[in-house]
Write an enzyme that holds these catalytic residues in place. Sequence first.
Site, PDB file in Angstrom:
ATOM      1  N   ILE A  16      15.715  76.489  21.719  1.00 35.15           N
ATOM      2  CA  ILE A  16      14.934  75.997  22.857  1.00 35.15           C
ATOM      3  C   ILE A  16      15.829  75.807  24.081  1.00 35.15           C
ATOM      4  O   ILE A  16      15.458  76.179  25.193  1.00 35.15           O
ATOM      5  CB  ILE A  16      14.239  74.670  22.493  1.00 35.15           C
ATOM      6  CG1 ILE A  16      13.211  74.902  21.378  1.00 35.15           C
ATOM      7  CG2 ILE A  16      13.557  74.069  23.717  1.00 35.15           C
ATOM      8  CD1 ILE A  16      12.597  73.621  20.827  1.00 35.15           C
ATOM      9  N   SER A 192      11.619  65.577  22.640  1.00 33.58           N
ATOM     10  CA  SER A 192      11.431  64.823  21.408  1.00 33.58           C
ATOM     11  C   SER A 192      10.758  65.737  20.379  1.00 33.58           C
ATOM     12  O   SER A 192      11.053  66.922  20.315  1.00 33.58           O
ATOM     13  CB  SER A 192      10.595  63.566  21.687  1.00 33.58           C
ATOM     14  OG  SER A 192      10.460  62.792  20.524  1.00 33.58           O
ATOM     15  N   TYR A 208      15.256  61.726  11.020  1.00 27.42           N
ATOM     16  CA  TYR A 208      14.969  62.606  12.155  1.00 27.42           C
ATOM     17  C   TYR A 208      13.748  62.106  12.924  1.00 27.42           C
ATOM     18  O   TYR A 208      13.771  61.995  14.157  1.00 27.42           O
ATOM     19  CB  TYR A 208      14.728  64.038  11.662  1.00 27.42           C
ATOM     20  CG  TYR A 208      14.276  64.981  12.753  1.00 27.42           C
ATOM     21  CD1 TYR A 208      15.209  65.588  13.597  1.00 27.42           C
ATOM     22  CD2 TYR A 208      12.929  65.280  12.937  1.00 27.42           C
ATOM     23  CE1 TYR A 208      14.800  66.452  14.598  1.00 27.42           C
ATOM     24  CE2 TYR A 208      12.513  66.134  13.940  1.00 27.42           C
ATOM     25  CZ  TYR A 208      13.455  66.726  14.761  1.00 27.42           C
ATOM     26  OH  TYR A 208      13.045  67.568  15.758  1.00 27.42           O
ATOM     27  N   LYS A 212      13.509  60.645  16.866  1.00 30.10           N
ATOM     28  CA  LYS A 212      12.634  61.212  17.889  1.00 30.10           C
ATOM     29  C   LYS A 212      11.633  60.173  18.397  1.00 30.10           C
ATOM     30  O   LYS A 212      11.282  60.164  19.582  1.00 30.10           O
ATOM     31  CB  LYS A 212      11.904  62.439  17.334  1.00 30.10           C
ATOM     32  CG  LYS A 212      12.826  63.637  17.086  1.00 30.10           C
ATOM     33  CD  LYS A 212      13.529  64.063  18.363  1.00 30.10           C
ATOM     34  CE  LYS A 212      14.339  65.335  18.185  1.00 30.10           C
ATOM     35  NZ  LYS A 212      14.984  65.775  19.449  1.00 30.10           N
ATOM     36  N   LEU A 240       5.571  72.691  15.915  1.00 22.69           N
ATOM     37  CA  LEU A 240       6.312  73.738  15.229  1.00 22.69           C
ATOM     38  C   LEU A 240       6.737  74.790  16.245  1.00 22.69           C
ATOM     39  O   LEU A 240       5.908  75.413  16.895  1.00 22.69           O
ATOM     40  CB  LEU A 240       5.438  74.364  14.146  1.00 22.69           C
ATOM     41  CG  LEU A 240       6.132  75.254  13.111  1.00 22.69           C
ATOM     42  CD1 LEU A 240       7.142  74.437  12.318  1.00 22.69           C
ATOM     43  CD2 LEU A 240       5.102  75.880  12.178  1.00 22.69           C
TER      44      LEU A 240
END
Length: 291
Positions: A16, A192, A208, A212, A240
């Site tokens: 990303i 996030s 995890y 977040k 996803l």
Amino acid sequence: MNYVPVAVVTGATRGIGRAIASLLSRKGLACVLIGSSAESVRRVRVGEQLHFTHPFQKHRALAIDLARWPEWTGESRFWGVDFSGGETAGAVAGEAREGSFRLFPGPREQLWETPGAHYFVSLLVNCAGVSQHSLSVRTGPAQIQRIMNLNFASCVSLSNLAAKQMLHTVRQRVPPQHCVAPYVSPCIVNISSVLGAPQMAIPGTTVYAASKAALSQYTRVLTQEVTSWGVRAACLEPGLVSGTDMTNELGADAQRQLVDGLIGLPTQTPEDVAAAVWQVYAGENAREDMQ
């Protein structure tokens, strides 16, 4: 004088973050990319995740292991590579110079000393992160610390550092007519995850998900603190995202439960998330073609 907005993007050498850096550089921003190691920084390529649209545009890639929080916050310079695209817009060949560089400019300094250009910090995107694929009882202290340092604590420190730079940007009163890209108020965007939402409970993602959730809540409160300064803060919570290391590293059971838990929500690509970041940052200007 030409005023050039600067974007700092973490996790920018893959997934990303790579897509975000590519888009922002295409939009004319000077970009500071943060990768976790010298090896990842050396893989950065002009023409792939970095682009040049005007002669005042510069880029930098720095090796900062954000999991080493708080140690890295005490360092003023980091090894990296500076990229210059030459004298023409769209140049893919130029100077690539290795050295020790600042992440943010010091007092009365600029990130780049370019005649006729003034660089100002306009955007921070906290995108670096590490996933988890173990039950809580099988997650050791070192792994817990790494997840929290990278996914949350370093984001807080970077947000604090960037907010101070952005306050200086606001006080400078950048003349919009002299900006190489449409001027917008400075912005912090934290990436996030939908896994941090209260209704999501996927086994194998406990720490995890907590990291977040903390980042999302931190951003909501930070917004209240910095809005009066003329600085914005926003949080994106993608579901996803295909083709990313974080998705691929999840165990088979966690991936299946994640897919089941996100039924009805579209699978996103890194480019989709990058476009969402640009929409948050540029607002009404996001529809303008700046290339």
